[in-house]
Enzyme design. Structure first.
Site, PDB file in Angstrom:
ATOM      1  N   LYS A 202       0.871  -1.187   0.000  1.00  0.00           N
ATOM      2  CA  LYS A 202       0.000   0.000   0.000  1.00  0.00           C
ATOM      3  C   LYS A 202       0.900   1.227   0.000  1.00  0.00           C
ATOM      4  O   LYS A 202       1.496   1.571   1.014  1.00  0.00           O
ATOM      5  CB  LYS A 202      -0.909  -0.001   1.233  1.00  0.00           C
ATOM      6  CG  LYS A 202      -1.951   1.093   1.167  1.00  0.00           C
ATOM      7  CD  LYS A 202      -1.777   2.047   2.324  1.00  0.00           C
ATOM      8  CE  LYS A 202      -2.529   3.337   2.108  1.00  0.00           C
ATOM      9  NZ  LYS A 202      -1.644   4.456   1.817  1.00  0.00           N
ATOM     10  N   GLU A 278      10.026   1.307  10.584  1.00  0.00           N
ATOM     11  CA  GLU A 278      10.970   2.427  10.393  1.00  0.00           C
ATOM     12  C   GLU A 278      10.162   3.689  10.646  1.00  0.00           C
ATOM     13  O   GLU A 278       9.378   4.092   9.794  1.00  0.00           O
ATOM     14  CB  GLU A 278      11.503   2.445   8.957  1.00  0.00           C
ATOM     15  CG  GLU A 278      12.217   1.177   8.509  1.00  0.00           C
ATOM     16  CD  GLU A 278      13.606   1.064   9.083  1.00  0.00           C
ATOM     17  OE1 GLU A 278      14.085   2.037   9.697  1.00  0.00           O
ATOM     18  OE2 GLU A 278      14.201  -0.010   8.951  1.00  0.00           O
ATOM     19  N   CYS A 312      13.429  11.176   7.033  1.00  0.00           N
ATOM     20  CA  CYS A 312      13.375  10.735   8.438  1.00  0.00           C
ATOM     21  C   CYS A 312      14.731  10.885   9.112  1.00  0.00           C
ATOM     22  O   CYS A 312      14.805  10.960  10.326  1.00  0.00           O
ATOM     23  CB  CYS A 312      12.915   9.294   8.498  1.00  0.00           C
ATOM     24  SG  CYS A 312      13.938   8.242   7.475  1.00  0.00           S
ATOM     25  N   GLU A 411       9.788  16.238  15.649  1.00  0.00           N
ATOM     26  CA  GLU A 411      10.346  16.247  14.309  1.00  0.00           C
ATOM     27  C   GLU A 411       9.540  17.270  13.478  1.00  0.00           C
ATOM     28  O   GLU A 411       8.316  17.179  13.413  1.00  0.00           O
ATOM     29  CB  GLU A 411      10.134  14.833  13.757  1.00  0.00           C
ATOM     30  CG  GLU A 411      10.622  14.538  12.404  1.00  0.00           C
ATOM     31  CD  GLU A 411      10.154  13.135  11.940  1.00  0.00           C
ATOM     32  OE1 GLU A 411       9.052  12.692  12.313  1.00  0.00           O
ATOM     33  OE2 GLU A 411      10.894  12.513  11.188  1.00  0.00           O
TER      34      GLU A 411
HETATM   35  P1  NAP Z   1       2.312   8.536   8.041  1.00  0.00           P
HETATM   36  O1  NAP Z   1       1.185   9.476   8.188  1.00  0.00           O
HETATM   37  O2  NAP Z   1       2.564   7.576   9.141  1.00  0.00           O
HETATM   38  O3  NAP Z   1       2.085   7.784   6.646  1.00  0.00           O
HETATM   39  C1  NAP Z   1       2.916   6.740   6.200  1.00  0.00           C
HETATM   40  C2  NAP Z   1       2.066   5.656   5.529  1.00  0.00           C
HETATM   41  O4  NAP Z   1       1.133   5.167   6.454  1.00  0.00           O
HETATM   42  C3  NAP Z   1       1.268   6.154   4.336  1.00  0.00           C
HETATM   43  O5  NAP Z   1       1.160   5.104   3.386  1.00  0.00           O
HETATM   44  C4  NAP Z   1      -0.083   6.455   4.939  1.00  0.00           C
HETATM   45  O6  NAP Z   1      -1.105   6.367   3.996  1.00  0.00           O
HETATM   46  C5  NAP Z   1      -0.171   5.310   5.916  1.00  0.00           C
HETATM   47  N1  NAP Z   1      -1.118   5.527   7.004  1.00  0.00           N
HETATM   48  C6  NAP Z   1      -1.549   6.697   7.526  1.00  0.00           C
HETATM   49  N2  NAP Z   1      -2.445   6.458   8.502  1.00  0.00           N
HETATM   50  C7  NAP Z   1      -2.585   5.118   8.592  1.00  0.00           C
HETATM   51  C8  NAP Z   1      -3.378   4.240   9.389  1.00  0.00           C
HETATM   52  N3  NAP Z   1      -4.217   4.686  10.325  1.00  0.00           N
HETATM   53  N4  NAP Z   1      -3.246   2.914   9.195  1.00  0.00           N
HETATM   54  C9  NAP Z   1      -2.432   2.437   8.261  1.00  0.00           C
HETATM   55  N5  NAP Z   1      -1.661   3.209   7.456  1.00  0.00           N
HETATM   56  C10 NAP Z   1      -1.736   4.529   7.629  1.00  0.00           C
HETATM   57  O7  NAP Z   1       3.677   9.280   7.823  1.00  0.00           O
HETATM   58  P2  NAP Z   1       3.954  10.520   6.913  1.00  0.00           P
HETATM   59  O8  NAP Z   1       3.699  11.740   7.685  1.00  0.00           O
HETATM   60  O9  NAP Z   1       3.291  10.379   5.606  1.00  0.00           O
HETATM   61  O10 NAP Z   1       5.523  10.311   6.696  1.00  0.00           O
HETATM   62  C11 NAP Z   1       6.448  10.970   7.458  1.00  0.00           C
HETATM   63  C12 NAP Z   1       6.875  10.145   8.663  1.00  0.00           C
HETATM   64  O11 NAP Z   1       7.523   8.975   8.211  1.00  0.00           O
HETATM   65  C13 NAP Z   1       7.895  10.898   9.479  1.00  0.00           C
HETATM   66  O12 NAP Z   1       7.658  10.721  10.835  1.00  0.00           O
HETATM   67  C14 NAP Z   1       9.209  10.233   9.070  1.00  0.00           C
HETATM   68  O13 NAP Z   1      10.228  10.351  10.017  1.00  0.00           O
HETATM   69  C15 NAP Z   1       8.769   8.827   8.862  1.00  0.00           C
HETATM   70  N6  NAP Z   1       9.725   8.139   7.997  1.00  0.00           N
HETATM   71  C16 NAP Z   1      10.539   7.224   8.569  1.00  0.00           C
HETATM   72  C17 NAP Z   1      11.484   6.578   7.793  1.00  0.00           C
HETATM   73  C18 NAP Z   1      12.413   5.569   8.392  1.00  0.00           C
HETATM   74  O14 NAP Z   1      13.056   4.860   7.633  1.00  0.00           O
HETATM   75  N7  NAP Z   1      12.512   5.478   9.701  1.00  0.00           N
HETATM   76  C19 NAP Z   1      11.574   6.864   6.433  1.00  0.00           C
HETATM   77  C20 NAP Z   1      10.716   7.809   5.874  1.00  0.00           C
HETATM   78  C21 NAP Z   1       9.779   8.441   6.679  1.00  0.00           C
HETATM   79  P3  NAP Z   1      -1.738   7.661   3.282  1.00  0.00           P
HETATM   80  O15 NAP Z   1      -0.612   8.364   2.615  1.00  0.00           O
HETATM   81  O16 NAP Z   1      -2.675   7.057   2.332  1.00  0.00           O
HETATM   82  O17 NAP Z   1      -2.371   8.475   4.368  1.00  0.00           O
END
Ligand code: NAP
Length: 507
Positions: A202, A278, A312, A411
């Site tokens: 997904k 991650e 991240c 962050e």
């Molecule tokens: P996010 O809101 O957690 O979204 C990431 C993924 O999860 C997307 O595919 C999103 O789908 C999905 N998602 C959102 N709500 C969900 C739920 N209730 N159940 C299941 N899936 C769900 O994160 P983001 O804000 O887009 O991304 C930024 C974050 O990712 C930051 O905190 C960053 O540090 C972290 N990150 C970590 C790494 C690592 O390797 N540690 C790498 C990159 C990013 P939709 O887009 O369809 O909402």
């Protein structure tokens, strides 16, 4: 203070870029289930927009089909079915598939980079860098696919031998964020295929098109149907729950925010899945008094402002020793002024793009306003750039930051860089570790004893020492504390998709 700009409101027409791709088949808007491209069976679609030109009409890139719960279940069933034969494939066969995919990505790198620029907003050169980085995981895992080994272990008696083998875990549920639309997928897909697993992916709803382009390329590479299923969805919560609760899915690999990670962990408990997470970071970046300041300035720019602060592993808090604080901050600000250009990622000369959406912009504004309200000084930027588009914000440096500011705790995931002063090594280690998360950390020093001391004391999964760029396929990538668990890439990346079976042989 306003950064140099190359254009004003001359938006890239996203659909015309798509129409002019060299390989038009890369542009897919349906879901991929069991080798078939399918419409949403309940006729739900969602728009994908270019964050650089949003909300202008030219921002529309395409309408993508949102897969229904029934389609998720059907994809899980097909991955389950495909696993029965794929788990018996040889490492050599899987290696060849991954190598084919690596070459196909490299052959299509220009088109893939353009798709990334359109849906993510990062500048073309960064996007091209991402395509190469993303493809490198296929090359890396192609090699690892042939080298997975087990052990022969001595028993406590002479009448037995113990053997352990590694087997693929089964169907994997993969969920990825928008900030690296290609690399966050290939790092997982390459590993699960190398192990002999199958998967249901997904992608983030902001960036499904890169994922679907990879779906097309894996078909060209000869992957059997059902090994890679890609299901865009506008209902992430529903899709996540389905993947986490279906007993046929044996493993969840998620990259995204810590809050969503916590929810998915709860949802996975009913079927006790193996998990790799991650999650978010809050990286410290420390410049000690014995550092090479020019090199630290370059490292800080790369680490803090890459993808406009939306990685991240981006530095979130810069700690500068008080004796070099003035010199560092002056050099940092002047180099940013000289070398950065904000704008549409497909325009030449642009080095930094927009933030992804209005929620990110809101957080950026909140962190700046909170910090300046508590005494931070704006050394660079500080303002939105509505003249460029709703999602543009100046690269911003805040001096005299203090620990009571939100930006110390959270962050930002945007182009804001706070500078904190420190006096001693003990003090800065305490500040750096004073956070619930621990993904990456960085420091600059020429003192060898300090290098080992500080690297060991920082509570993070990855440390950059005298460098602001750490990511590559061979690096064990991952965090500690609330930044998650499991390691991607590296020699450990495949292990997360395997289970160890022990055999005891009576002789
Ligand atoms: P996010 O809101 O957690 O979204 C990431 C993924 O999860 C997307 O595919 C999103 O789908 C999905 N998602 C959102 N709500 C969900 C739920 N209730 N159940 C299941 N899936 C769900 O994160 P983001 O804000 O887009 O991304 C930024 C974050 O990712 C930051 O905190 C960053 O540090 C972290 N990150 C970590 C790494 C690592 O390797 N540690 C790498 C990159 C990013 P939709 O887009 O369809 O909402």
């Amino acid at each position: 203070m306003v950064l140099r700009t190359v254009f004003k409101r001359s938006y890239t027409d996203s659909s015309s870029v798509i129409r002019n791709l060299k390989n038009p088949k890369l542009f897919q808007t349906q879901g991929l289930i069991n080798g078939n491209w399918v419409d949403s069976d309940n006729a739900v679609t969602f728009d994908v927009s270019n964050p650089a030109s949003y909300p202008n009409d030219a921002s529309f890139i395409g309408k993508v089909h949102s897969m229904s719960p029934q389609q998720y279940n059907s994809a899980i069933d097909s991955a389950h079915e495909a696993f029965k034969s794929f788990k018996k494939s040889t490492g050599d066969e899987r290696s060849e598939l991954l190598r084919n995919l690596y070459h196909l990505m490299m052959d299509n790198q220009d088109d893939l980079a353009k798709i990334i620029v359109l849906e993510n907003g990062k500048p073309y050169n960064d996007a091209l860098g991402e395509v190469k980085y993303a493809a490198s995981f296929f090359k890396w895992f192609a090699d690892l696919a042939t080298t997975t080994t087990g052990n022969v272990i001595n028993s406590s008696t002479n009448s037995k031998k113990i053997l352990s083998i590694k087997q693929p875990i089964g169907v994997c549920g993969i969920m990825t964020p928008w900030n690296f639309p290609a690399a966050m997928i290939t790092r997982k897909l390459g590993a699960y295929v190398a192990a002999g697993c199958t998967g249901v992916i997904k992608p983030a709803s902001e960036t499904p098109l890169t994922a679907l382009a990879l779906g097309y390329l894996q078909q060209e590479a000869g992957f059997p149907a059902g090994v890679v299923n890609i299901l865009p969805s506008k209902n992430a919560a529903e899709a996540g729950e389905l993947l986490c609760s279906n007993p046929k899915v044996k493993k969840i690999s998620f990259t995204g925010s810590t809050n969503v990670g916590k929810l998915l962990m709860k949802q996975s408990s009913s079927t006790l899945k193996k998990l790799s997470f991650e999650l978010g970071g809050n990286a410290p970046f420390i410049v000690f008094e014995d550092a090479d300041i020019d090199s630290a300035v370059d490292g800080a720019i790369a680490s803090k402002f890459r993808s406009s602060g939306q990685t991240c592993v981006c530095a979130n808090r810069l700690f500068i020793h008080e004796s070099i604080y003035d010199e560092f901050s002056q050099k940092f600000v002047s180099k940013l002024k000289e070398t950065t250009t904000l704008g549409d990622g497909l325009q030449s000369g642009v080095t930094h793009g927009p933030v992804i959406h209005d929620r990110s912009m809101k957080k950026v504004r909140q962190h700046i306003e909170d910090a300046t309200g508590k005494g931070a000084k704006v050394l660079l930027g500080g303002n939105p750039r509505e003249d460029l588009g709703e999602n543009f914000h100046e690269l911003t440096v805040l001096g005299d930051a203090t620990t009571d500011m939100m930006i110390f705790e959270e962050e930002t995931f945007g182009p804001v860089c706070p500078l904190f002063k420190f006096k001693t090594e003990d003090e800065v280690l305490r500040l750096a570790n004073d956070t619930e998360v621990g993904l990456a950390g960085y420091f600059y020093s020429k003192d060898v004893s300090r290098i080992f001391r500080v690297a060991e004391e920082l509570e993070v999964g990855m440390v950059g020492i005298n460098t602001g760029a750490i990511s590559e396929a061979s690096l064990p990538f991952g965090g500690i504390k609330e930044s998650g668990f499991g390691r991607e890439g590296s020699i450990y990346g495949v292990e997360d998709y395997t289970v160890v079976k022990s055999m005891v042989l009576g002789i």
